[in-house]
Enzyme design. Structure first.
Site, PDB file in Angstrom:
ATOM      1  N   LYS A   1      54.607  49.756 -12.455  1.00 45.67           N
ATOM      2  CA  LYS A   1      55.989  49.656 -11.974  1.00 45.67           C
ATOM      3  C   LYS A   1      56.562  48.320 -12.434  1.00 45.67           C
ATOM      4  O   LYS A   1      55.824  47.341 -12.595  1.00 45.67           O
ATOM      5  CB  LYS A   1      56.065  49.768 -10.446  1.00 45.67           C
ATOM      6  CG  LYS A   1      55.407  48.599  -9.686  1.00 45.67           C
ATOM      7  CD  LYS A   1      56.343  47.875  -8.724  1.00 45.67           C
ATOM      8  CE  LYS A   1      56.170  46.373  -8.709  1.00 45.67           C
ATOM      9  NZ  LYS A   1      55.380  45.792  -7.648  1.00 45.67           N
TER      10      LYS A   1
ATOM     11  N   ASP B   1      53.469  48.501  -1.629  1.00 44.46           N
ATOM     12  CA  ASP B   1      53.990  49.122  -2.858  1.00 44.46           C
ATOM     13  C   ASP B   1      53.432  50.527  -3.092  1.00 44.46           C
ATOM     14  O   ASP B   1      53.866  51.215  -4.019  1.00 44.46           O
ATOM     15  CB  ASP B   1      53.603  48.269  -4.085  1.00 44.46           C
ATOM     16  CG  ASP B   1      54.566  47.118  -4.291  1.00 44.46           C
ATOM     17  OD1 ASP B   1      55.592  47.063  -3.584  1.00 44.46           O
ATOM     18  OD2 ASP B   1      54.284  46.274  -5.161  1.00 44.46           O
TER      19      ASP B   1
HETATM   20  O1  C5P Z   1      51.419  45.071   1.673  1.00 47.98           O
HETATM   21  P1  C5P Z   1      50.550  44.204   0.834  1.00 47.98           P
HETATM   22  O2  C5P Z   1      49.118  44.177   1.297  1.00 47.98           O
HETATM   23  O3  C5P Z   1      50.655  44.504  -0.641  1.00 47.98           O
HETATM   24  O4  C5P Z   1      51.100  42.733   0.978  1.00 47.98           O
HETATM   25  C1  C5P Z   1      50.371  41.603   0.602  1.00 47.98           C
HETATM   26  C2  C5P Z   1      50.928  40.403   1.346  1.00 47.98           C
HETATM   27  O5  C5P Z   1      52.242  40.091   0.854  1.00 47.98           O
HETATM   28  C3  C5P Z   1      51.095  40.618   2.832  1.00 47.98           C
HETATM   29  O6  C5P Z   1      49.920  40.278   3.524  1.00 47.98           O
HETATM   30  C4  C5P Z   1      52.225  39.665   3.172  1.00 47.98           C
HETATM   31  O7  C5P Z   1      51.708  38.360   3.310  1.00 47.98           O
HETATM   32  C5  C5P Z   1      53.076  39.677   1.925  1.00 47.98           C
HETATM   33  N1  C5P Z   1      54.217  40.599   2.022  1.00 47.98           N
HETATM   34  C6  C5P Z   1      55.310  40.240   2.787  1.00 47.98           C
HETATM   35  N2  C5P Z   1      56.379  41.092   2.893  1.00 47.98           N
HETATM   36  C7  C5P Z   1      56.380  42.269   2.224  1.00 47.98           C
HETATM   37  C8  C5P Z   1      55.273  42.654   1.420  1.00 47.98           C
HETATM   38  C9  C5P Z   1      54.202  41.795   1.352  1.00 47.98           C
HETATM   39  O8  C5P Z   1      55.321  39.158   3.394  1.00 47.98           O
HETATM   40  N3  C5P Z   1      57.453  43.052   2.326  1.00 47.98           N
END
Ligand code: C5P
Length: 288
Positions: free
Chosen positions: A10, A136
């Site tokens: 993406k 994502d």
């Molecule tokens: O959801 P994912 O595990 O990919 O996100 C990784 C980190 O990125 C989360 O632990 C958070 O710290 C940060 N994040 C965030 N806000 C989002 C997506 C991710 O703060 N919308």
């Protein structure tokens, strides 16, 4: 029986952050689309209740830390499946690059196992399950073009964007999304105009789209890794019409209308950056 599933990379066309949430995540507004650079995920059903994951890339963990493993486990747990699966990932998408490679592999596992095990789960339900694996993953389950909101898991599908080619330039660093979000200062962010981007997609207006692409996370990534800013500048000088960082970075995306121009910019950037790709924007689901 072996099933193959395509896991496209993406790119973001815009990333905006609206605020910090009580759960520690951030509320975002992102326009995302897919390109023809893809991992290939092979799934083999096992009679034993075991998940075996391996990838042909030394930076990808071959164990329960792999998002593809987490996806298989989440699906098995939710739908009480006692069969196992062997997951082989042919990695073509650079790792920790802001191109959603791990999330796309996880989404491919959800879609692929849905077929392999005849589960007949609607995509929307797979996307909901994907949200428990990573923000994502829901977008990657659809693998089209979308406006993602909430923490990224609320997906509104859009028509494919007008642009057809992109140059992806990844400096030789891996970036942690968590670290970038943690260091983000919400005051005075250079917010992209998401409404204009949506209009540009609706109107199939390449130049309007290029005028409005933007990513607030660049404020953090370029200050931690100044090379990202330098690559952005090179990309502009070389003639890309729209330039932004993808996701939390560090990959820089340059948008152009024609393939010959994309190849010229690619050749110019290769001496400057280790990993450069010319890709075609797909923007609709090519996930099988
Ligand atoms: O959801 P994912 O595990 O990919 O996100 C990784 C980190 O990125 C989360 O632990 C958070 O710290 C940060 N994040 C965030 N806000 C989002 C997506 C991710 O703060 N919308």
């Amino acid at each position: 029986m072996v099933f193959f599933e395509n896991a496209p990379a993406k790119i973001t066309l815009s990333v905006d952050v609206l605020g910090k949430r009580v759960d520690g995540y951030h509320d975002v507004e992102m326009v995302m689309t897919t390109v023809d650079l893809a991992d290939r995920v092979a799934l083999t059903s096992l009679e034993v209740d075991y998940i075996d994951v391996s990838a042909d890339n030394q930076y990808v963990p071959n164990d329960e830390r792999n998002l593809a493993y987490k996806a298989a486990l989440a699906l098995k747990n939710k739908y009480h499946i006692t069969r196992g699966v062997r997951i082989d990932i042919e990695k073509n998408i650079p790792v920790s690059a802001g191109l959603g490679g791990g999330s796309s592999d996880a989404a491919a596992v959800l879609r692929g196992l849905n077929k392999l095990w005849d589960l007949d789960i609607p995509l929307s339900e797979l996307a909901d399950l994907g949200a428990s694996i990573g923000s994502d993953v829901p977008f990657c389950v659809y693998g089209s073009t979308a406006l993602a909101s909430g923490r990224g898991e609320i997906i509104e599908e859009l028509s494919p964007p007008p642009v057809t080619w992109a140059i992806l330039a990844k400096p030789n660093i891996g970036v942690s999304t968590r670290v970038i979000f943690n260091q983000l200062t919400l005051e005075n962010l250079p917010h992209p105009n998401t409404k204009r981007i949506l209009e540009a997609i609706n109107q199939q207006d390449f130049y309007k789209l290029c005028d409005h692409v933007g990513n607030v996370l660049e404020t953090v990534t370029t200050s931690l890794y100044p090379n990202v800013q330098r690559i952005k500048e090179k990309m502009v000088q070389a003639g890309s019409k729209g330039v932004l960082m993808s996701g939390s970075g560090p990959t820089v995306v340059g948008l152009v209308e024609h393939q010959h121009k994309a190849i010229r910019i690619y050749n110019g950037l290769r001496g400057f950056c280790d990993e450069v790709y010319v890709v075609r924007i797909i923007g609709y689901s090519t996930t099988c």
